[in-house]
Design a protein around this motif. Structure first.
Motif, PDB file in Angstrom:
ATOM      1  N   ASP A 108       0.896  -1.281   0.140  1.00 39.19           N
ATOM      2  CA  ASP A 108       0.088   0.097  -0.001  1.00 39.19           C
ATOM      3  C   ASP A 108       0.916   1.280  -0.023  1.00 39.19           C
ATOM      4  O   ASP A 108       0.520   2.233  -0.504  1.00 39.19           O
ATOM      5  CB  ASP A 108      -0.924  -0.019   1.170  1.00 39.19           C
ATOM      6  N   TRP A 109       2.176   1.236   0.700  1.00 35.69           N
ATOM      7  CA  TRP A 109       2.969   2.198   0.815  1.00 35.69           C
ATOM      8  C   TRP A 109       4.479   1.801   0.410  1.00 35.69           C
ATOM      9  O   TRP A 109       4.631   0.731   0.792  1.00 35.69           O
ATOM     10  CB  TRP A 109       2.886   2.923   2.193  1.00 35.69           C
TER      11      TRP A 109
ATOM     12  N   GLU B  20       1.995   6.506  -1.456  1.00 33.84           N
ATOM     13  CA  GLU B  20       1.370   5.656  -1.734  1.00 33.84           C
ATOM     14  C   GLU B  20       1.392   4.939  -2.951  1.00 33.84           C
ATOM     15  O   GLU B  20       1.618   5.643  -3.961  1.00 33.84           O
ATOM     16  CB  GLU B  20      -0.054   6.247  -1.649  1.00 33.84           C
TER      17      GLU B  20
END
Length: 407
Positions: free
Chosen positions: A169-170, A193
């Motif tokens: 996600d990151w 992100e």
């Protein structure tokens, strides 16, 4: 240093074993047993980590105020050892082990509030954006450009060998914000992100497994990717300082627990497989000598780790010791995969990526040898990376020569 466990330690060991027996379910055990590195699918990995989080055991090395366990050195040792012996996945994903310590040390209050709880609960998965084509061990030569445009940086370039980028996600990422002065001074540390427009992920198939199922590394491309300046950790141009701080946590990890598990697996294989003399490999004098030498190395590393981690608990920095642990630990890991390959003999050789993928997918394709044979060759190939990632062994030698010997 007293290495005997107290009654409280032994009670804690029993608690850890009971938790693993209940939380590490049959599906997870089957996936782990047929994995080249004990990694599960993302869904199973997240399920396991959330069970640890619910127990309060997700982050043994974090300060208590951020959700750490407050365990003693012996409790951390027991936990790591019991997890490894059970074949359970590591808890130390890149968010927990590497990104979080940097956010704690250098992040703003807003960054800590945004990221640390989600890292702890596994509601956000992180990947590492360090290496680039042509910039691996010579990380200071990285060229992913981040140009300032008002309240954003605009990124163009790529990162490579990005582990599980397809899950992430990151990303915590090193970027070049300046070409002035020495190379290290132009690097900044960004959090971004992975669903930001302009980011694309390309899988990199490897010898140890097929792209599907056990796909591990990727190349990530950035095309006019806009990242808010508020996502920068610390000051612009000081990313190299933060990166070096992070590497202490990437390199200075416990190896002995996992190595003990690998040693037990090799002994199991050697007890079953036959040697040239007609007896088991465990009865072969030359192989027993190699196994004994490996066990001595692991026990020595174990004692060294306990001493170093006790010092770290007392507030001492790891420094060059993290390079020594990484060097010795990675060499021992490779040694154990070599001994497993030797012990399995001909049954390690029918390793074909597509056949292995069919077996892991649950089909009834026959395979020569015992169940353990399927992972011996994949693990051997996969662990060639350990002497390269987090700084090659040559880099570790250079760090120790400079910091310890003053050369």
């Amino acid at each position: 240093m007293d290495l005997d466990f107290t009654a409280e330690d032994l009670a804690f060991r029993d608690e850890v074993r009971a938790f693993i027996d209940e939380a590490f379910d049959d599906e997870m055990r089957a996936l782990s047993a047929q994995s080249k590195n004990h990694h599960l699918t993302k869904d199973a990995q997240v399920r396991w980590l959330k069970r640890l989080h619910a127990k309060g055991w997700m982050a043994p090395d974090w300060p208590v105020e951020y959700g750490g366990t407050g365990w003693s050195t012996s409790q951390k040792y027991i936990f790591d050892m019991e997890m490894a012996l059970a074949g359970a996945p590591e808890t130390a994903n890149m968010g927990i082990r590497m990104c979080a310590p940097v956010v704690m040390a250098f992040g703003t209050p807003e960054q800590k509030a945004q990221h640390l709880p989600k890292i702890l609960s596994t509601d956000a998965w992180w990947c590492q954006g360090y290496s680039e084509p042509g910039s691996g061990s010579d990380l200071a030569s990285l060229s992913l450009k981040a140009e300032r445009d008002g309240d954003h940086y605009v990124l163009n370039g790529s990162k490579i060998w990005t582990t599980y980028a397809q899950w992430a996600d990151w990303m915590f990422c090193l970027v070049r914000t300046s070409n002035e002065g020495i190379r290290q001074q132009g690097i900044s540390f960004l959090l971004l992100e992975m669903n930001t427009p302009g980011i694309s992920i390309v899988p990199l198939p490897t010898l140890d497994g097929p792209p599907e199922g056990d796909q591990e590394i990727n190349q990530v491309f950035f095309e006019n990717v806009r990242v808010p300046v508020s996502n920068r950790i610390g000051e612009e141009g000081l990313g190299w300082t933060y990166a070096k701080y992070l590497l202490q946590f990437e390199r200075g990890n416990a190896y002995a627990s996992g190595l003990t598990s690998m040693l037990n697996k090799v002994k199991k294989i050697a007890k079953i497989e036959r040697g040239d003399g007609g007896g088991s490999m465990l009865q072969d004098r030359d192989f027993r000598r190699k196994l004994a030498e490996a066990e001595i190395k692991i026990e020595t590393l174990n004692a060294t780790e306990l001493r170093m981690f006790a010092a770290r608990t007392a507030g001492e920095a790891m420094g060059a010791a993290s390079s020594m642990l990484k060097l010795e630990g990675s060499q021992a890991q490779q040694l154990m995969t070599e001994l497993a390959l030797e012990a399995a003999g001909i049954y390690a050789q029918p390793f074909v990526r597509d056949t292995w993928a069919e077996i892991r997918g649950g089909t009834n394709q026959p395979r020569a040898g015992e169940d353990y044979s399927a992972t011996v060759a994949p693990m051997y190939f996969n662990y060639r990376k350990t002497s390269i990632y987090a700084g090659s062994n040559e880099i570790q030698h250079n760090i120790m020569a400079k910091m310890v010997l003053g050369l």
